[in-house]
Design an enzyme around this catalytic site. Structure first.
Site, PDB file in Angstrom:
ATOM      1  N   HIS A 127       0.973  -1.189   0.125  1.00  0.00           N
ATOM      2  CA  HIS A 127       0.011  -0.064   0.015  1.00  0.00           C
ATOM      3  C   HIS A 127       0.801   1.431   0.019  1.00  0.00           C
ATOM      4  CE1 HIS A 127      -3.399   2.677   1.208  1.00  0.00           C
ATOM      5  NE2 HIS A 127      -2.231   3.464   2.053  1.00  0.00           N
ATOM      6  N   GLU A 128       1.796   1.301   0.808  1.00  0.00           N
ATOM      7  CA  GLU A 128       2.873   2.505   1.017  1.00  0.00           C
ATOM      8  C   GLU A 128       3.557   2.563  -0.539  1.00  0.00           C
ATOM      9  OE1 GLU A 128       2.309   4.508   3.067  1.00  0.00           O
ATOM     10  OE2 GLU A 128       0.918   3.191   4.209  1.00  0.00           O
TER      11      GLU A 128
END
Length: 290
Positions: free
Chosen positions: A130-131
């Site tokens: 996600h990051e």
């Protein structure tokens, strides 16, 4: 659809700035306010990584310290076709993560010690993916642009309130006071709405990077539940960067949706579950870390 919404929100933010500048400050005031906001935000853009790491009390780590975390991130960033980001760990008990930096070649991915202690490897892959999605989507640049415009709107409103009363053609003082109060709030609401849309986009791209939407969904549920129980002493200015709202415990876990920088976790999880259901099982490959 997420990109289209962001485009419309950006257009609305820009339109609000132009209309407000023309009404209160005229062309000169609008240009000066935009220039001031741009200088401030460009300085923040280039110094953001160091500042945010300091806010979270995080330290940079190398492969020799946590080879398993480094290798996991390295394999995920190869899938995402990204340069290897700098890794950092923040000594917070609350499980969370964030990305910062001015671009893919100057990016930092930070995880908290609480995250490393709580989630499984599958879920950790989802969190890091996600990051990495934020980095791939260049969300740090988008945040800088929206902050610049929102700051310029506040500057124009304040300029008009302080210096706009001497001209016969100036708006009525009561209208200027109301505008000075309402316009920055409206800009903030649009800025937060853009932030929420980028979280949805990062969830979708992150699920593609790690290959397992349900792993990311499970991680989000764990992080949200823990954030409500375990407080984190972090500046509200740095809170929007986190994967889930790190101040949920301090705010009783309830925020007005329009004033939230993160979309509801249950909605994020539902979208990831729908994404998983739509994908063939053969496409969900397990990422093995030695």
């Amino acid at each position: 659809m997420s990109n289209a919404k962001v485009f419309l929100l950006m257009a609305g933010l820009t339109g609000l700035f132009v209309a407000l500048g023309g009404w209160i400050g005229g062309a000169t005031g609008m240009v000066l306010a935009a220039a001031f906001a741009a200088v401030m935000n460009v300085a923040m853009y280039f110094g953001s990584a160091r500042l945010v790491l300091r806010m979270y009390g995080a330290r940079v780590i190398g492969r020799d310290e946590m080879p398993w975390l480094y290798d996991m991130t390295d394999m995920l960033r190869l899938r995402a076709d990204l340069p290897m980001p700098t890794l950092a760990v923040a000594p917070h008990a609350q499980p969370n993560a964030f990305a910062t930096g001015r671009g893919p070649r100057h990016a930092v991915v930070c995880v908290t010690q609480g995250l490393l202690d709580l989630v499984s490897l599958d879920e950790l892959e989802g969190v890091i993916a996600h990051e990495l999605a934020h980095i791939k989507n260049r969300d740090m640049l988008l945040q800088t642009v929206t902050a610049t415009i929102a700051g310029a709107i506040s500057n124009v409103a304040n300029f008009g309130l302080l210096f706009g009363g001497g001209d016969e053609d100036a708006p009525h003082p009561a209208a200027m006071i109301a505008t000075a109060l309402v316009a920055p709030v409206a800009a903030m609401l649009i800025q937060f709405a853009i932030s929420r849309q980028r979280e949805f986009k990062a969830d979708a791209v992150g699920a593609e990077i790690c290959g397992r939407p349900l792993a990311l969904a499970g991680a989000l549920e764990r992080l949200e539940a823990a954030a409500r129980r375990v407080p984190m002493a972090v500046s509200p200015a740095a809170a929007p960067l986190a994967q889930v709202n790190p101040l949920a415990a301090l705010q009783g876990g309830r925020m007005l949706r329009w004033f939230a920088t993160h979309p509801p976790t249950e909605e994020r999880v539902a979208r990831l579950q729908a994404l998983a259901a739509a994908r063939p099982r053969a496409g969900l490959r397990r990422l093995h870390v030695a």
